[in-house]
Scaffold this active site. Structure first.
Site: not given
Ligand code: ADP
Ligand code: MG
Ligand code: MG
Length: 905
Positions: A27, A96, A105, A107, A346, A468, A793, A860, A880
């Site tokens: 913020k 804030r 929301g 905090m 934001r 919210h 692997s 894997c 991979y």
């Protein structure tokens, strides 16, 4: 000089930038950056997250902070020509919260700080009207009383003590709405609120503005550790030690009449991605009213009619912000007597569908590069494209039959059905015992997140598209219908009544269509999403689906960007086919044991296990061989020449046998052996610690005929395919090797079997033999093992078990404790533990490639589909990752993001 803890923003003297998120919080950094690009922001200053961390470590503010705050406060006073606590020209402040990453929301924030019985008079003169001054005053006392002094409802079903007083006063004055209360009534409210605080909390409400300010700062810091913030951090993996910044900002007033107001907006539609401002506002209100969902706000388009100038300015600001931040923005604004102020910006949370459309559009508009577009989508969000929707025919029939009992706002798309519960605790408890639930609330608050996370869908009576419930629901990917004013919820009676009279009680089934906002009576069937229909079911042509085309483009960008290949874990041809459609480039793990459970195969398998001698085992194995071979042919065909890694038998044999006396007896009958003999066999196979017993390569070493049979089946299948002109790339993987001699032993068995088949058939099969690296000793001696193996692997499930010494099957209870108490930050069975298990992986890669430079290395374990693990695998240079078929798209994107984020050298 001491460390700097305070940064000014606004009025041409901003000290921060967007890059300083870690220090200023999201913020604070956003406020600073907006002033840097000349967007109007009320001036103020940010106390850094380091200040918060200091406060937590030492239980007090850093030395010198008060002076620094005074200096910066002086700058704000000077720039506005008002003074904090002054009776004539009072400056009011908000304090804030704002952490590095947005925690909507979760905090605290306190508005209108600096008011007391004296300054309120000055404010009234400034505003030219006592009513808004007293309105601000009563808001302040209410908010401060709640947030800082802790006067709150005791349970979530109780009424708020302040709201109770407001209701009583309204009743007494004979009015319905807050706005009908006059200045005198509001002054009375302030008195009653202060009395309630004194009575409830035993403290006098502080009149000294500086005491108010420091109380608010302390509360904002403390709110970092409130239960809902802690829960949110756990769900979202946010470190506890970051802390929050505190932004102290001069107030602007949206409650000065009809030419004032407050709202929230997205620069594009966060549900669909459609271009154009999207949001809502309330006139004559302060911002908290919009977010809290107390009054249902007006759509932002109405602002274009009510206040065209303000609307145009807002559009300009939105365009400027999008161009600057190169992403969808979620903004909070207030207009005071026709003058627009931005209070927050934001990156906007969005549904997967919106993320896709926005990414595609912004690349086309030149606002984003493809790389930025790829980074704008959370890999997990890709799962949402596969999420079911209602069966259209059923849904239409239901609509005709009058099952739609209410309509609300379509805040979170998708289809959900379940039993109604009315509070978050019930939602969590019911879900825990396996029920599907729909959480129904008047409005949700940050306390509800655990329940929201447990529910299939969320329905609220009040609040808009940016309430919210909508925000958090969207982020969690929940089906969500909000602001459904067609229903009246009665928490006490645990039921709601719909406009048409339908009464829905706790436990009754309803369905939510989050795409249309409809609420239906009964639990309805769902059907596959468009992308699934195009890609997997092939019941929809690609060019008939816009979302599919966008998806295909997006994924092709991901494929261009990534270096890691994505393979899949599949045991059956149909799974392999699905995975290939999702983009799998190979099979990283085929668990042959899964093939032994289908149909009457298990009988042959069992015969093999209980055989009295090798001849008996061989006979049983000969029954299995053709069946296995056929399975492998299916897999090879499905993979069309892509590599297929097949693991030899891995689990302990007792897993294939029955354990109940009745079952043993039955099986003995089928196999024509005495029940006692079978019972004894089962008994001898019992192990104290099967995880560390006769399993993996140890099986194939003790019973080489098993490995031999499997190798023959694999090579035999390959021969069959090659004869048919189909290319094959079989890779035979030996599990649980800890010593090179184990691999060598199995390698010889495989090679002899393969040679034999190839000689007999006169066909040459290109095949590899490799090993899993899944015990620490294998990783540590990878240089020896790498001399024999063609590939490695990582079996990270076992590697995690054996590195930690945790049995995954037994770790549940203490792991939960560990996670809840921060002994471990993350579940090592979900995300690879980089420092321990990961270190072993790095060692294995280095030593293995040292022995054989072209060694092919993959992963894997279950971790292969986890984005954080994938980033790590990219970093240490694997070839991979292999994951379950449905996670392949997630892995492709995660691999692309890892490559994009890699520091350029
Ligand atoms: P959250 O993080 O919960 O969104 P904020 O700190 O953004 O909390 O505050 C919530 C709302 O309070 C803002 O959207 C805005 O409408 C209002 N607000 C905060 N600071 C000010 C201010 N200085 N002037 C006017 N309104 C404010
Ligand atoms: Mg906010
Ligand atoms: Mg294993």
């Amino acid at each position: 000089m001491d460390k700097k803890y305070v940064y000014f923003f606004g009025d041409g003297a901003t000290e921060g930038t967007a890059k300083m998120r870690d220090l200023l919080g999201g913020k604070g950094a956003g406020l600073a950056e907006m002033t840097n690009i000349s967007i109007p922001v009320p001036p103020g200053f940010t106390i850094t997250t380091e200040g918060c961390v200091y406060y937590y470590r030492n239980g007090e503010f850093p030395p010198g902070l008060d002076e620094e705050v005074e200096i910066h406060l002086g700058r704000v006073e000077q720039s506005l020509d008002r003074r904090f606590g002054d009776v004539d020209k009072p400056l009011l402040l908000s304090v804030r919260s704002g952490a590095r990453v947005s925690m909507p929301g979760m905090m605290d924030t306190v508005l209108n700080i600096g008011l007391n019985d004296k300054t309120v008079a000055g404010l009234a003169r400034q505003m030219g009207d006592p009513r808004p001054a007293y309105d601000s005053y009563r808001r302040f006392v209410q908010m401060y009383g709640d947030v800082v002094l802790g006067l709150k409802p005791e349970t979530e079903d109780d009424v708020d003590p302040f709201e109770e007083i407001i209701e009583a006063v309204k009743k007494d004055r004979g009015v319905d709405l807050d706005v009908e209360l006059g200045a005198e009534d509001l002054r009375e409210l302030v008195r009653l609120f202060k009395e309630a605080v004194k009575e409830g909390k035993g403290v006098d409400f502080p009149d000294d503005p500086r005491e108010q300010l420091w109380g608010a700062i302390r509360s904002v810091f403390a709110s970092w550790d409130n239960p809902r913030a802690i829960a949110y951090r756990q769900i979202n993996n946010i470190p506890d030690e970051w802390g929050t910044a505190a932004n102290v900002q001069s107030m602007v007033f949206g409650n000065l009449g009809d030419d004032s107001g407050s709202g929230v907006a997205f620069t594009r539609n966060p549900a669909t991605g459609e271009t154009g401002l999207y949001g809502e506002f309330l006139s004559n209100a302060q911002g908290e009213d919009v977010v809290a969902g107390i009054r249902t706000p007006k759509p932002i388009a109405a602002l274009g009619e009510d206040m065209p100038e303000v609307y145009r300015e807002l559009e300009d600001a939105a365009r400027k912000l999008e161009a600057h931040f190169r992403d969808l923005q979620d903004i909070e604004f207030t207009f005071e007597r026709g003058r627009l102020w931005l209070l927050q910006t934001r990156a906007g949370k969005r549904t997967a569908y919106a993320a896709l459309t926005i990414a595609i559009d912004m690349v086309a508009e030149g606002l984003m590069s493809k790389e930025e577009a790829l980074l704008s989508m959370e890999p997990e969000q890709l799962n949402h494209f596969l999420r079911p929707v209602f069966n259209l025919e059923q849904k239409e029939a239901a609509v005709k039959a009058g099952k739609v009992i209410a309509r609300g706002l379509n805040a979170g798309p998708g289809a959900a059905a379940g039993k109604v519960v009315f509070n978050a605790a019930d939602a969590a408890a019911w879900a825990e015992r396996g029920e599907k639930v729909i959480l129904v609330r008047v409005e949700t608050s940050p306390e509800d997140i655990r329940g929201m996370s447990a529910a299939q869908g969320i329905l609220t009576e009040r609040g808009g598209m940016t309430s919210h419930a909508a925000l958090v629901g969207r982020q969690m990917g929940k089906v969500c219908v909000v602001g459904c004013s067609d229903i009246r919820i009665d928490y006490k009676k645990r039921r709601f009544v719909a406009l048409g009279g339908a009464v829905v009680k706790e436990g009754d089934e309803i369905s939510l269509d989050g795409t249309t906002g409809e609420v239906l009576l009964g639990a309805f069937e769902t059907q596959p999403s468009e992308i699934k229909r195009v890609l997997i079911d092939e019941t929809l042509a690609p060019d008939e689906s816009t979302v599919y085309r966008q998806f295909a483009d997006f994924m092709s960008w991901a494929d261009e960007a990534r270096r890691l290949e994505v393979w899949t874990n599949a045991d059956q041809p149909d799974q392999a086919t699905v995975a290939v459609k999702f983009g799998a480039q190979g099979i990283g793990l085929c668990r042959t044991e899964h093939m032994f459970f289908a149909g009457d195969r298990i009988t042959s398998m069992r015969k093999m296990i209980v055989a009295r001698d090798e001849a008996g085992r061989r006979a049983a194995l000969e029954e299995l061989r053709p069946i296995q071979q056929e399975d492998f042919v299916g897999l090879f065909r499905a993979m069309a020449g892509r590599p297929v890694v097949i693991r030899t038998l891995d689990p302990p044999l007792h897993e294939f046998l029955p354990h109940e006396p009745a079952h043993i007896e039955k099986l003995a009958g089928q196999m024509d052996i005495p029940a006692e003999e079978l019972a004894e066999k089962v008994e001898t196979l019992r192990e104290l610690n099967p995880m560390l017993g006769l399993r993996g390569c140890r099986l194939g070493i003790i019973y080489p005929e098993i490995t031999q049979m499997q190798a023959r089946a694999i090579i035999g299948a390959a021969v069959q395919c090659i004869r048919d002109g189909a290319p094959v790339r079989p890779e035979i993987m030996i599990p649980l090797v800890s010593h090179v001699n184990e691999l060598f032993n199995q390698f010889m068995v495989v090679r002899n079997a393969a040679d034999e088949i190839m000689d007999d058939e006169g066909v040459d099969v290109p095949y590899k033999v490799g090993t899993m690296i899944e015990v620490p000793r294998a990783a540590l001696t990878a240089d020896e093992i790498g001399l024999i193996a063609d590939f490695f692997s990582f079996g990270t499930n076992d590697l995690t078990q054996t590195t930690f010494g945790f049995s995954r099957d037994d770790a549940g209870p203490f792991l939960r404790y560990y996670l809840a108490h921060n002994i471990l930050k993350e579940d090592p069975f979900q995300t690879v533990d980089v420092n321990g298990v990961g270190l072993l992986m790095e060692i294995a890669v280095e030593k293995g490639r040292g022995a054989k430079a072209e060694l092919e290395i993959g992963i894997c374990g279950e971790h292969g589909g986890d984005p954080a693990t994938i980033a790590f695998c990219h970093k240490i240079g694997l070839n991979y990752v292999s994951c379950s078929p449905y996670r392949v798209p997630v892995a492709r994107l995660a691999a692309a993001q890892a490559a994009i984020k890699e520091p350029q050298t």
